[in-house]
Scaffold this active site. Sequence first.
Site: not given
Ligand code: NAD
Length: 428
Positions: A35, A153, A202, A206, A247, A255, A258, A325
């Site tokens: 990445k 997203e 949070k 959701n 919504f 789905g 989150c 996902r």
């Molecule tokens: N995706 C969403 O729409 C969204 C919205 C709000 C909150 N969140 C929350 O945000 C968080 C992240 O979600 P996401 O969808 O971005 O996850 P994701 O899976 O897309 O990304 C997570 C990233 O963290 C990296 N990672 C894992 N362990 C690591 C470490 N020790 N050091 C550095 N990098 C590391 C992974 O390689 C990956 O690139 C989750 O808690 C999620 O619930 C997500």
Amino acid sequence: MRVCVIGTGYVGLVSGACLAELGHHVVCVDVDPVKIEKLKNGVMPIYEPGLEELVLRNARSGRLSFTTDVAEGVSDAEVISLGVGTPSADDGSVDMSYFDAAAASIAPYLQDGAVVADKSTVPVGTAERIETMIRSMTSAKIDVVSNPEFLKEGFAVYDFLNPARVIIGSASERATDVMVHLYAYLDCPKIVMDRRSAELTKYAANAFLATKISFINEIAHLAEEVGADVESVSKGIGSDPRIGKEFLRAGPGWGGSCFPKDVRAIVYLADQHEHPMPIIRAAQAMSVRARQRIIERLERAIDSLEGKKIGVLGVAFKQNTDDTRESPAVDLIAFLRDRGAHVQVYDPIARLTGAQMGDRVTHVVDPYEAANQAHAMLIATEWDEFRALDLARIKSAMVGDLIVDARNMVRAEDAAHHGFRHIRVGRK
Ligand SMILES: NC(=O)c1ccc[n+]([C@@H]2O[C@H](COP(=O)([O-])OP(=O)(O)OC[C@H]3O[C@@H](n4cnc5c(N)ncnc54)[C@H](O)[C@@H]3O)[C@@H](O)[C@H]2O)c1
């Protein structure tokens, strides 16, 4: 300010790029070298509208950089934002292994006065726990705040830069000031509260939004029985500001990365406290039911799915993302496959993973190939391009005449005009 973002997924990469856009100096750290290499070369590891331009512009200006080296990112950072994944564990609790590893990895490099911000969605009590853990690993004076993210997203860049509010859960006035300063350029309320309340905010947000979708699906199913149209009902109730129009789109249930995991997590939390959660549990059940009902209606309309060809439009969990996902579309495809159907899938951006594919499922390159020799078409994701399908071309490619419109994308009159039988959600 100097900021380090740990994790370059949907939340980490978007927040890093947006914070750089707001004028901060941001270093994004990820454990995934592939990445980071891509990002260093200007290649986006995820699809998110507007992100590439933002990343390239800020990287060129020198305000945004990428590394796998935690020390490089953390050692002079004033704010370290933890945005790594917090997926569900098998028992519905939150798997905190990535988050805890990330928090431990930064501890040796934190400077005095650094503020660690929990951006990931984490169980109530995490900020306190992580603060104790980090303080046991360093002599630097640090604070941990909760700073949950609410972006969607597909609209992540816009949402981050135009939030309805920023939540800051803090036990330290100094840390609160740092966080308010970080977001000073965002024109929205900065709501400060204690850390446990911020963490619960949070999950409550959701769970509420997921429940709202389940509610409208319940009304949609009733509308199908009584001959009403759920879209009119949504419009009717959504224009009341006490309810709001967001919504309220009926469909195949919720789905994504989150809602399912966060709803499981709040139910798990409630179970730990022997606290019943009847409304949220019902919302979970309704989300499953919404998918099943679509498949049942499809199956009834073509007698049996065994050996039939079904064209499926969409695999992403919603439009404008490559994220599959816990996608409703993926569940619908699995239901079809389990009932013996052959599935031809098209999505403009997203792809099924190996584990999601299974037997009798093929990816094709456009909606018309998905329709080739199909007995029915199923619209599973609300990509805008599915509103503008050439229905005559779809019909002539098919052997059947059925559209199951799980996202209510095709106008009923257009479907009828082209001789389709058309099943919509929330309409008989
Ligand atoms: N995706 C969403 O729409 C969204 C919205 C709000 C909150 N969140 C929350 O945000 C968080 C992240 O979600 P996401 O969808 O971005 O996850 P994701 O899976 O897309 O990304 C997570 C990233 O963290 C990296 N990672 C894992 N362990 C690591 C470490 N020790 N050091 C550095 N990098 C590391 C992974 O390689 C990956 O690139 C989750 O808690 C999620 O619930 C997500």
